[in-house]
Design an enzyme around this catalytic site. Structure first.
Site, PDB file in Angstrom:
ATOM      1  N   TYR A  37       6.365   9.741  -0.674  1.00 10.39           N
ATOM      2  CA  TYR A  37       7.394   9.083   0.129  1.00 10.39           C
ATOM      3  C   TYR A  37       8.067   7.970  -0.671  1.00 10.39           C
ATOM      4  O   TYR A  37       7.431   7.285  -1.483  1.00 10.39           O
ATOM      5  CB  TYR A  37       6.788   8.445   1.378  1.00 10.39           C
ATOM      6  N   HIS A 193       8.376   6.275  14.340  1.00 10.88           N
ATOM      7  CA  HIS A 193       7.778   6.589  13.043  1.00 10.88           C
ATOM      8  C   HIS A 193       6.266   6.338  12.996  1.00 10.88           C
ATOM      9  O   HIS A 193       5.637   6.553  11.962  1.00 10.88           O
ATOM     10  CB  HIS A 193       8.449   5.777  11.928  1.00 10.88           C
ATOM     11  N   ARG A 223      19.466  11.185   3.059  1.00  8.49           N
ATOM     12  CA  ARG A 223      18.196  11.360   2.368  1.00  8.49           C
ATOM     13  C   ARG A 223      17.711  12.755   2.701  1.00  8.49           C
ATOM     14  O   ARG A 223      18.328  13.448   3.507  1.00  8.49           O
ATOM     15  CB  ARG A 223      17.166  10.311   2.787  1.00  8.49           C
ATOM     16  N   ASN A 225      14.141  15.289   3.547  1.00  8.93           N
ATOM     17  CA  ASN A 225      12.727  15.383   3.837  1.00  8.93           C
ATOM     18  C   ASN A 225      12.383  16.859   3.754  1.00  8.93           C
ATOM     19  O   ASN A 225      13.282  17.703   3.721  1.00  8.93           O
ATOM     20  CB  ASN A 225      12.434  14.820   5.227  1.00  8.93           C
ATOM     21  N   GLU A 265      15.184  19.280   5.075  1.00 11.28           N
ATOM     22  CA  GLU A 265      16.097  18.607   5.990  1.00 11.28           C
ATOM     23  C   GLU A 265      16.999  17.670   5.199  1.00 11.28           C
ATOM     24  O   GLU A 265      16.508  16.818   4.462  1.00 11.28           O
ATOM     25  CB  GLU A 265      15.315  17.759   6.994  1.00 11.28           C
ATOM     26  N   TYR A 316      -0.426  15.660   7.536  1.00  5.70           N
ATOM     27  CA  TYR A 316       0.658  15.294   8.448  1.00  5.70           C
ATOM     28  C   TYR A 316       1.665  16.419   8.585  1.00  5.70           C
ATOM     29  O   TYR A 316       2.175  16.700   9.662  1.00  5.70           O
ATOM     30  CB  TYR A 316       1.348  14.018   7.948  1.00  5.70           C
ATOM     31  N   LYS A 317       1.965  17.088   7.492  1.00  9.93           N
ATOM     32  CA  LYS A 317       2.965  18.153   7.529  1.00  9.93           C
ATOM     33  C   LYS A 317       2.389  19.468   8.062  1.00  9.93           C
ATOM     34  O   LYS A 317       3.125  20.449   8.205  1.00  9.93           O
ATOM     35  CB  LYS A 317       3.559  18.377   6.123  1.00  9.93           C
TER      36      LYS A 317
HETATM   37  C1  HEM Z   1      17.487   6.248  12.048  1.00  7.67           C
HETATM   38  C2  HEM Z   1      17.268   7.394  11.588  1.00  7.67           C
HETATM   39  C3  HEM Z   1      15.924   8.093  11.597  1.00  7.67           C
HETATM   40  C4  HEM Z   1      15.394   8.841  12.591  1.00  7.67           C
HETATM   41  C5  HEM Z   1      16.007   9.124  13.951  1.00  7.67           C
HETATM   42  C6  HEM Z   1      14.107   9.318  12.121  1.00  7.67           C
HETATM   43  C7  HEM Z   1      13.246  10.115  12.870  1.00  7.67           C
HETATM   44  C8  HEM Z   1      12.045  10.576  12.439  1.00  7.67           C
HETATM   45  C9  HEM Z   1      11.127  11.348  13.235  1.00  7.67           C
HETATM   46  C10 HEM Z   1      11.355  11.724  14.689  1.00  7.67           C
HETATM   47  C11 HEM Z   1      10.051  11.651  12.466  1.00  7.67           C
HETATM   48  C12 HEM Z   1       8.826  12.437  12.906  1.00  7.67           C
HETATM   49  C13 HEM Z   1       7.740  11.497  13.345  1.00  7.67           C
HETATM   50  C14 HEM Z   1       6.616  12.229  14.061  1.00  7.67           C
HETATM   51  O1  HEM Z   1       5.721  12.712  13.393  1.00  7.67           O
HETATM   52  O2  HEM Z   1       6.679  12.276  15.299  1.00  7.67           O
HETATM   53  C15 HEM Z   1      10.291  11.070  11.169  1.00  7.67           C
HETATM   54  C16 HEM Z   1       9.426  11.192  10.092  1.00  7.67           C
HETATM   55  C17 HEM Z   1       9.637  10.528   8.903  1.00  7.67           C
HETATM   56  N1  HEM Z   1      10.639   9.649   8.599  1.00  7.67           N
HETATM   57 FE1  HEM Z   1      12.243   9.234   9.730  1.00  7.67          FE
HETATM   58  N2  HEM Z   1      13.902   8.866  10.861  1.00  7.67           N
HETATM   59  C18 HEM Z   1      14.987   8.106  10.497  1.00  7.67           C
HETATM   60  C19 HEM Z   1      15.184   7.473   9.300  1.00  7.67           C
HETATM   61  C20 HEM Z   1      14.268   7.468   8.277  1.00  7.67           C
HETATM   62  C21 HEM Z   1      14.446   6.778   7.017  1.00  7.67           C
HETATM   63  C22 HEM Z   1      15.671   5.974   6.639  1.00  7.67           C
HETATM   64  C23 HEM Z   1      13.321   7.000   6.281  1.00  7.67           C
HETATM   65  C24 HEM Z   1      12.915   6.521   4.905  1.00  7.67           C
HETATM   66  C25 HEM Z   1      13.638   6.122   3.976  1.00  7.67           C
HETATM   67  C26 HEM Z   1      12.455   7.838   7.064  1.00  7.67           C
HETATM   68  C27 HEM Z   1      11.239   8.314   6.625  1.00  7.67           C
HETATM   69  C28 HEM Z   1      10.462   9.212   7.316  1.00  7.67           C
HETATM   70  C29 HEM Z   1       9.265   9.831   6.750  1.00  7.67           C
HETATM   71  C30 HEM Z   1       8.721   9.604   5.342  1.00  7.67           C
HETATM   72  C31 HEM Z   1       8.761  10.675   7.743  1.00  7.67           C
HETATM   73  C32 HEM Z   1       7.554  11.617   7.596  1.00  7.67           C
HETATM   74  C33 HEM Z   1       8.154  12.970   7.241  1.00  7.67           C
HETATM   75  C34 HEM Z   1       7.228  14.036   6.716  1.00  7.67           C
HETATM   76  O3  HEM Z   1       6.322  13.774   5.910  1.00  7.67           O
HETATM   77  O4  HEM Z   1       7.465  15.194   7.066  1.00  7.67           O
HETATM   78  N3  HEM Z   1      13.051   8.097   8.263  1.00  7.67           N
HETATM   79  N4  HEM Z   1      11.498  10.414  11.181  1.00  7.67           N
END
Ligand code: HEM
Ligand code: FES
Lengths: 346, 321
Positions: A37, A193, A223, A225, A265, A316-317
């Site tokens: 990350y 988050h 970004r 993911n 994504e 987690y994934k």
């Molecule tokens: C405002 C916009 C954003 C929304 C709506 C959003 C939404 C989400 C959601 C719903 C999850 C899944 C959480 C779960 O497990 O229930 C997630 C995961 C995550 N988000 Fe965001 N996020 C946003 C912005 C960001 C930003 C700017 C970053 C980092 C720079 C970030 C980093 C991450 C990471 C690292 C994960 C775990 C993903 C994985 O390993 O698959 N997110 N986010």
């Protein structure tokens, strides 16, 4: 020359495939042979031709079929699209952004004519031709957010900005990697988050929020993911876990190439002008392992990323169960040769 | 992490003397077309080229968000300031080309409100000009209380009263009119949100009175751009870029860093947005913190500074830039 829209499914018989051209434009997410990350945010500026970044909102060969799949999900579960009452203005902002960008990027498929607040929208691939009054919800068949996102690939979260935080107060979520709008609605940036491992301790979210709060209109950012999905299923939601959770147990060395998909994504951030809300489109791209290994560099690199992924991330994934089988399968495509830096194929 | 171009080429189409202290400036796109849509409460940063120096000052947009053929701002002349407002008043003429930033909103309306209660002091009226126009266009419920010195300095009170009539309440110091804030706050319907923009003392008073009356923090919105203050020159080492700079008397630390060719992040240039936050590596002397972003603890710790508004006095200062 227009896009050749395919008829295919993301459920039941899973007829989804990428054409060779679509494989070449796949947004492969790894710039090096490992993954962790980070605050991986960059300006969302139009990119090179024949990439998914050519236009601000990419429309591709799967468009018509993805929109059909979304309609099926919504018919079964209307709570996949929600908007708290104060978010209607942000819905109009979203509609304006998506319509103007689509019409500008793909004039052969979409057109928008504006005469003051009298708008005329034509979406040829989906056979839509509507006249409505901008700002007047009663002139559309759905509220503005639902109306336009039923015609736009990818999920959309709309965040209200107040009290030094972002709040998930509206959205449409039907092509997600195991999270739920109905669960997250009304939550703030740190709350939704909360399930993510390691990143909080690394300070990723604090820094990311600060950046997003300050994001200006006209300067979108993005970004990416990634995760993995068994069978090309768009709707891997907690609501439907009973339908797809068991797919993870069906991976065998024989079917990896066809069944296992890398899911990328492209997440974007747009400041919306009237409402000062933040629009967060999450565009999902799927690629089969058979398709991925047509690029030797991608095959080598993905093998190394998956093999060396920190266990917390694999957990987690949701990859734990089938990771060894896939790593073993990919190892046949990794001769140990060095890979070149950057995202593109060699 | 900074995104694409943020600058808009504009031409000054009109300069209007509003009263003895305030001038209004109208901007249109130099190359034609409408300007970006914005929301009430947004500001733009105006670039001023003043004898080899570039000054960047934030001003609230006061024109209607519903009509973006032009943007207007109002500038109050500050004779004791560092010269930004004097430059606008003395040098900027119709026909002149200038550069402004995209609009940014750090003082936006909370659209959950059933009623918006606005309190303005002096030139703090400008963001409310845009917010009231936005709300009136959508049938929004608002009420504006506006304190000023006298009729001559009641900037835009006439315009507002003509537009919104009894929703505007004026308090003139020289007539002994005084806003009874306790009473006002105690008679608001449920779901009212409070907004205040004006001098520091007024913001403090309104926030304290609201807190005492039991208004939750998230219902009280305020905007207070600190103007960078002049001060004694001081020397700074920028450790990351390995340069030494001198901050002049009429220059902010941020401006001095920019003049050295660096491109540090900023948005408000008024100590409120947090973008320019910079780590202190070492220092021997005393900080003059003027921002509204860092906590008191941060201020005491000597570990952080907001270069857009804060200064330093002493022997040496090394920053992580
Ligand atoms: C405002 C916009 C954003 C929304 C709506 C959003 C939404 C989400 C959601 C719903 C999850 C899944 C959480 C779960 O497990 O229930 C997630 C995961 C995550 N988000 Fe965001 N996020 C946003 C912005 C960001 C930003 C700017 C970053 C980092 C720079 C970030 C980093 C991450 C990471 C690292 C994960 C775990 C993903 C994985 O390993 O698959 N997110 N986010
Ligand atoms: S630029 Fe906003 S706090 Fe310094």
């Amino acid at each position: 020359m227009g896009i050749n829209f395919k008829q295919e499914t993301f459920r039941d018989d899973f007829s989804f495939r990428n054409s060779p051209e679509q494989v070449r434009r796949f947004p492969f997410p790894f710039h090096e042979d490992g993954y962790m990350y980070s605050v991986n945010i960059e300006p969302h500026v139009p990119g090179a031709k024949n990439t998914v970044f050519e236009h601000l909102f990419d429309v591709d060969e799967h468009y018509v079929s993805e929109m059909h799949d979304r309609a099926l999900v919504l018919a079964e579960d209307p709570l996949r699209c929600q908007s708290l009452p104060h978010m209607t203005l942000a819905g109009w902002d979203t509609l304006e952004l998506l319509m103007t960008e689509k019409a500008k990027s793909y004039p052969e498929h979409f057109s928008l004519t504006r005469d003051g607040d009298k708008w005329h929208w034509v979406n040829r691939p989906l056979g839509i031709d509507d006249r409505f009054t901008f700002g007047d919800t009663s002139t559309l068949p759905y509220d503005p957010l639902e109306y336009i996102t039923r015609q736009s690939q990818g999920d959309f979260a709309v965040l209200d900005q107040r009290d030094g935080n972002l709040w998930m107060d509206a959205g449409i979520v039907t092509t997600q990697a195991d999270w739920s709008l109905d669960f997250d609605i009304g939550m703030n940036f740190f709350e939704w988050h909360a399930p993510v491992p390691l990143a909080h301790e690394m300070g990723v979210f604090k820094r990311a929020l600060k950046f997003l709060m300050a994001l200006q209109q006209g300067q979108p950012a993005r970004r990416h993911n990634w995760t993995m999905t068994i069978n090309p299923r768009l709707d891997t939601s907690p609501e439907n876990y009973h339908k797809w959770g068991t797919d993870r147990t069906t991976v065998t060395p024989e079917n990896v190439g066809d069944k296992v998909h890398l899911r990328v994504e492209i997440q974007m951030f747009f400041r919306l002008p009237r409402s000062n809300a933040l629009l967060f489109p999450i565009r999902c791209y799927l690629i089969k392992m058979d398709e991925l290994v047509t690029s030797p560099k991608w095959a080598r690199r993905f093998h190394r990323v998956l093999r060396d992924l920190p266990p917390e991330l694999a957990e987690y994934k949701g990859l734990v169960r089938y990771r060894p089988t896939v790593v073993e399968w990919l190892s046949k495509y990794d001769d140990g040769a060095p890979t070149s830096p950057g995202f593109g194929p060699d | 992490m900074r995104a694409g171009s943020n600058r808009i080429d504009v031409t000054v189409t009109d300069v209007v003397v509003v009263n003895e202290l305030v001038k209004r400036f109208h901007f249109e796109r130099t190359h034609g077309g409408i300007l970006p849509t914005f929301s009430g409460g947004a500001h733009v940063v105006v670039e001023m080229r003043d004898e080899g120096k570039t000054r960047l000052n934030p001003y609230s947009l006061m024109s209607s968000p519903l009509d973006t053929r032009d943007y207007t701002i109002s500038v109050r002349r500050d004779d004791a300031g560092r010269g930004g407002s004097l430059f606008m008043h003395r040098e900027v003429k119709p026909g002149q080309r200038m550069v402004i930033s995209n609009p940014v909103n750090l003082f936006s309306l909370d659209l959950r409100a059933k009623k918006h209660l606005m309190i303005a002091g002096g030139i703090g009226i400008t963001p409310f000009m845009a917010q009231t126009a936005q709300l009136a266009g959508r049938g929004g419920n608002f009420e504006l209380h506006y304190a000023c010195r006298n009729d001559a300095l009641a900037t835009y009170a006439d315009v507002l009263t003509a537009r919104y009539d009894r929703r505007i309440h004026l308090y003139r110091d020289d007539h002994g009119e005084k806003l009874d804030l306790e009473k006002l706050l105690s008679t608001q319907p449920l779901g009212t949100y409070l907004y205040v923009c004006g001098p520091a003392g007024m913001i403090k008073w309104v926030r304290a009175t609201a807190a005492e009356a039991g208004w939750p923090d998230e219902t009280v919105h305020f905007e207070h751009f600190a103007a960078p203050q002049p001060g004694k020159p001081f020397d700074v080492r920028l450790a990351v870029s390995e340069v030494d700079i001198r901050v002049g008397e009429h220059e902010s630390l941020l401006e001095a860093i920019e003049a050295a060719g660096l491109n540090p992040p900023y948005l408000c240039r008024g100590g409120v947005c947090g973008q320019c936050e910079t780590n202190v590596i070492s220092y021997d002397g005393k900080f003059l913190h003027n921002d509204h972003w860092l906590s008191e603890e941060d201020h005491r710790s000597g570990c952080k500074i907001m270069p857009c508004v804060s200064r330093f006095e002493g022997k040496s200062l090394t920053l992580e830039r």
